[in-house]
Design a protein around this motif. Structure first.
Motif, mmCIF file in Angstrom:
data_model
loop_
_atom_site.group_PDB
_atom_site.id
_atom_site.type_symbol
_atom_site.label_atom_id
_atom_site.label_comp_id
_atom_site.label_asym_id
_atom_site.label_seq_id
_atom_site.Cartn_x
_atom_site.Cartn_y
_atom_site.Cartn_z
ATOM 1 N N ALA A 35 1.061 -1.462 0.454
ATOM 2 C CA ALA A 35 -0.162 -0.219 -0.227
ATOM 3 C C ALA A 35 1.004 1.321 -0.299
ATOM 4 C CB ALA A 35 -1.317 0.363 1.407
ATOM 5 N N ALA A 36 1.558 1.123 0.678
ATOM 6 C CA ALA A 36 2.686 2.472 0.874
ATOM 7 C C ALA A 36 3.326 2.889 -0.352
ATOM 8 C CB ALA A 36 3.845 2.297 2.050
ATOM 9 N N ARG A 37 4.127 1.538 -1.154
ATOM 10 C CA ARG A 37 4.524 1.453 -2.314
ATOM 11 C C ARG A 37 3.217 2.255 -3.319
ATOM 12 N NH1 ARG A 37 3.760 -1.871 -5.719
ATOM 13 N NH2 ARG A 37 3.879 -3.443 -4.213
ATOM 14 N N GLU A 38 1.723 1.545 -4.038
ATOM 15 C CA GLU A 38 1.214 2.296 -4.337
ATOM 16 C C GLU A 38 0.669 3.563 -4.059
ATOM 17 O OE1 GLU A 38 -1.205 -1.453 -4.895
ATOM 18 O OE2 GLU A 38 -0.380 -2.209 -5.335
ATOM 19 N N LEU A 39 0.457 3.830 -2.971
ATOM 20 C CA LEU A 39 0.201 5.456 -2.419
ATOM 21 C C LEU A 39 1.213 5.744 -2.401
ATOM 22 C CD1 LEU A 39 -2.384 3.731 0.178
ATOM 23 C CD2 LEU A 39 -3.188 4.452 -2.449
ATOM 24 N N ALA A 76 -6.930 13.341 3.326
ATOM 25 C CA ALA A 76 -7.216 13.262 2.153
ATOM 26 C C ALA A 76 -7.020 12.735 0.791
ATOM 27 C CB ALA A 76 -8.917 14.144 1.879
ATOM 28 N N ASP A 77 -5.935 13.025 0.891
ATOM 29 C CA ASP A 77 -5.208 12.642 -0.609
ATOM 30 C C ASP A 77 -4.725 11.091 -0.426
ATOM 31 O OD1 ASP A 77 -4.513 15.953 -0.551
ATOM 32 O OD2 ASP A 77 -2.674 15.626 0.671
ATOM 33 N N ILE A 78 -4.798 10.092 0.523
ATOM 34 C CA ILE A 78 -4.376 9.151 0.725
ATOM 35 C C ILE A 78 -5.936 8.020 0.417
ATOM 36 C CG2 ILE A 78 -4.471 7.017 1.695
ATOM 37 C CD1 ILE A 78 -1.693 8.655 4.010
ATOM 38 N N VAL A 79 -6.910 8.782 0.338
ATOM 39 C CA VAL A 79 -7.933 8.465 0.149
ATOM 40 C C VAL A 79 -8.191 8.461 -1.307
ATOM 41 C CG1 VAL A 79 -10.624 8.638 0.281
ATOM 42 C CG2 VAL A 79 -9.328 8.708 2.426
ATOM 43 N N ALA A 80 -7.947 9.763 -1.491
ATOM 44 C CA ALA A 80 -8.133 10.519 -2.970
ATOM 45 C C ALA A 80 -7.297 9.855 -4.172
ATOM 46 C CB ALA A 80 -7.508 11.421 -3.616
ATOM 47 N N LYS A 81 -5.729 9.393 -3.457
ATOM 48 C CA LYS A 81 -5.485 8.074 -4.230
ATOM 49 C C LYS A 81 -5.733 6.917 -4.637
ATOM 50 C CE LYS A 81 -0.673 10.268 -3.311
ATOM 51 N NZ LYS A 81 1.326 10.312 -2.402
ATOM 52 N N ALA A 82 -6.416 6.085 -3.631
ATOM 53 C CA ALA A 82 -6.392 4.720 -3.090
ATOM 54 C C ALA A 82 -8.247 4.847 -4.164
ATOM 55 C CB ALA A 82 -7.213 4.091 -1.597
ATOM 56 N N THR A 83 -8.776 5.745 -4.197
ATOM 57 C CA THR A 83 -9.624 5.493 -4.922
ATOM 58 C C THR A 83 -9.375 5.172 -6.655
ATOM 59 O OG1 THR A 83 -9.905 8.212 -5.023
ATOM 60 C CG2 THR A 83 -11.400 6.670 -3.123
ATOM 61 N N LYS A 84 -8.353 5.812 -6.801
ATOM 62 C CA LYS A 84 -7.706 6.117 -8.413
ATOM 63 C C LYS A 84 -7.613 4.612 -8.819
ATOM 64 C CE LYS A 84 -7.723 10.927 -8.506
ATOM 65 N NZ LYS A 84 -6.708 12.363 -8.640
ATOM 66 N N ILE A 85 -6.463 4.226 -7.453
ATOM 67 C CA ILE A 85 -6.073 3.139 -8.225
ATOM 68 C C ILE A 85 -6.238 1.602 -7.825
ATOM 69 C CG2 ILE A 85 -3.944 4.629 -8.216
ATOM 70 C CD1 ILE A 85 -2.752 3.412 -5.154
ATOM 71 N N TRP A 86 -7.058 1.675 -6.646
ATOM 72 C CA TRP A 86 -7.744 0.538 -5.973
ATOM 73 C C TRP A 86 -9.217 0.462 -6.100
ATOM 74 C CZ3 TRP A 86 -5.411 1.678 -1.128
ATOM 75 C CH2 TRP A 86 -4.288 1.126 -1.001
ATOM 76 N N PHE A 114 -13.478 4.072 4.051
ATOM 77 C CA PHE A 114 -12.368 4.373 4.261
ATOM 78 C C PHE A 114 -12.750 5.186 5.666
ATOM 79 C CE2 PHE A 114 -10.457 3.959 0.271
ATOM 80 C CZ PHE A 114 -9.802 3.823 0.226
ATOM 81 N N TYR A 115 -14.021 5.642 5.973
ATOM 82 C CA TYR A 115 -14.374 6.539 7.251
ATOM 83 C C TYR A 115 -15.761 5.826 7.728
ATOM 84 C CZ TYR A 115 -12.692 10.598 3.832
ATOM 85 O OH TYR A 115 -11.491 10.899 3.254
ATOM 86 N N VAL A 116 -15.276 5.827 9.083
ATOM 87 C CA VAL A 116 -15.942 4.795 10.276
ATOM 88 C C VAL A 116 -17.671 6.350 10.437
ATOM 89 C CG1 VAL A 116 -15.890 3.674 12.754
ATOM 90 C CG2 VAL A 116 -14.160 4.227 10.777
ATOM 91 N N ILE A 117 -18.293 5.452 10.419
ATOM 92 C CA ILE A 117 -19.968 6.372 10.288
ATOM 93 C C ILE A 117 -20.270 6.082 11.983
ATOM 94 C CG2 ILE A 117 -22.423 6.523 10.347
ATOM 95 C CD1 ILE A 117 -21.551 4.517 7.144
ATOM 96 N N HIS A 118 -20.008 7.366 12.431
ATOM 97 C CA HIS A 118 -20.679 7.380 13.879
ATOM 98 C C HIS A 118 -21.872 6.791 14.325
ATOM 99 C CE1 HIS A 118 -21.044 8.929 17.593
ATOM 100 N NE2 HIS A 118 -21.904 9.548 17.758
#
Length: 97
Positions: A33-37, A56-66, A73-77
């Motif tokens: 994950a570190a390498r890909e992100l 948010a940057d990591i989430v944005a990168k992840a949604t583009k490649i995975w 990625f967000y835990v609901i209260h």
């Protein structure tokens, strides 16, 4: 009724556990994950251990490649941490006026 706030570190721990669950679902080790992100392994481990917030940057990168959705990625209260009580009309005492 008094609203109880979760401590920030508890939220970060939940977020890290959620992130680890996502990595497991898509068959990625933290180092992969570190390498890909394009972030350091230390940053990924800090997120997973609840020491650092998932950006948010990591989430944005992840949604583009995975094959994941940003909302994953967000835990609901939980607004009912003590559960709920279901009331049904058929079980209610009837009041006659």
């Amino acid at each position: 009724m008094e609203k109880q706030e979760e401590p920030k570190n508890k939220k970060l721990i939940k977020s890290g556990q959620n992130f680890l669950g996502i990595l497991n679902d898509i068959k990625r080790r933290p180092e992969d994950a570190a390498r890909e992100l394009e972030v350091s392994l230390d940053e990924i481990n800090s997120i997973l251990s609840g020491k650092k917030e998932l950006s948010a940057d990591i989430v944005a990168k992840a949604t583009k490649i995975w094959p994941v959705n940003a909302r994953d990625f967000y835990v609901i209260h939980d607004d009912c941490p003590q559960g709920i009580k279901i009331m049904e009309v058929r079980n209610q005492n009837k009041v006659h006026v």
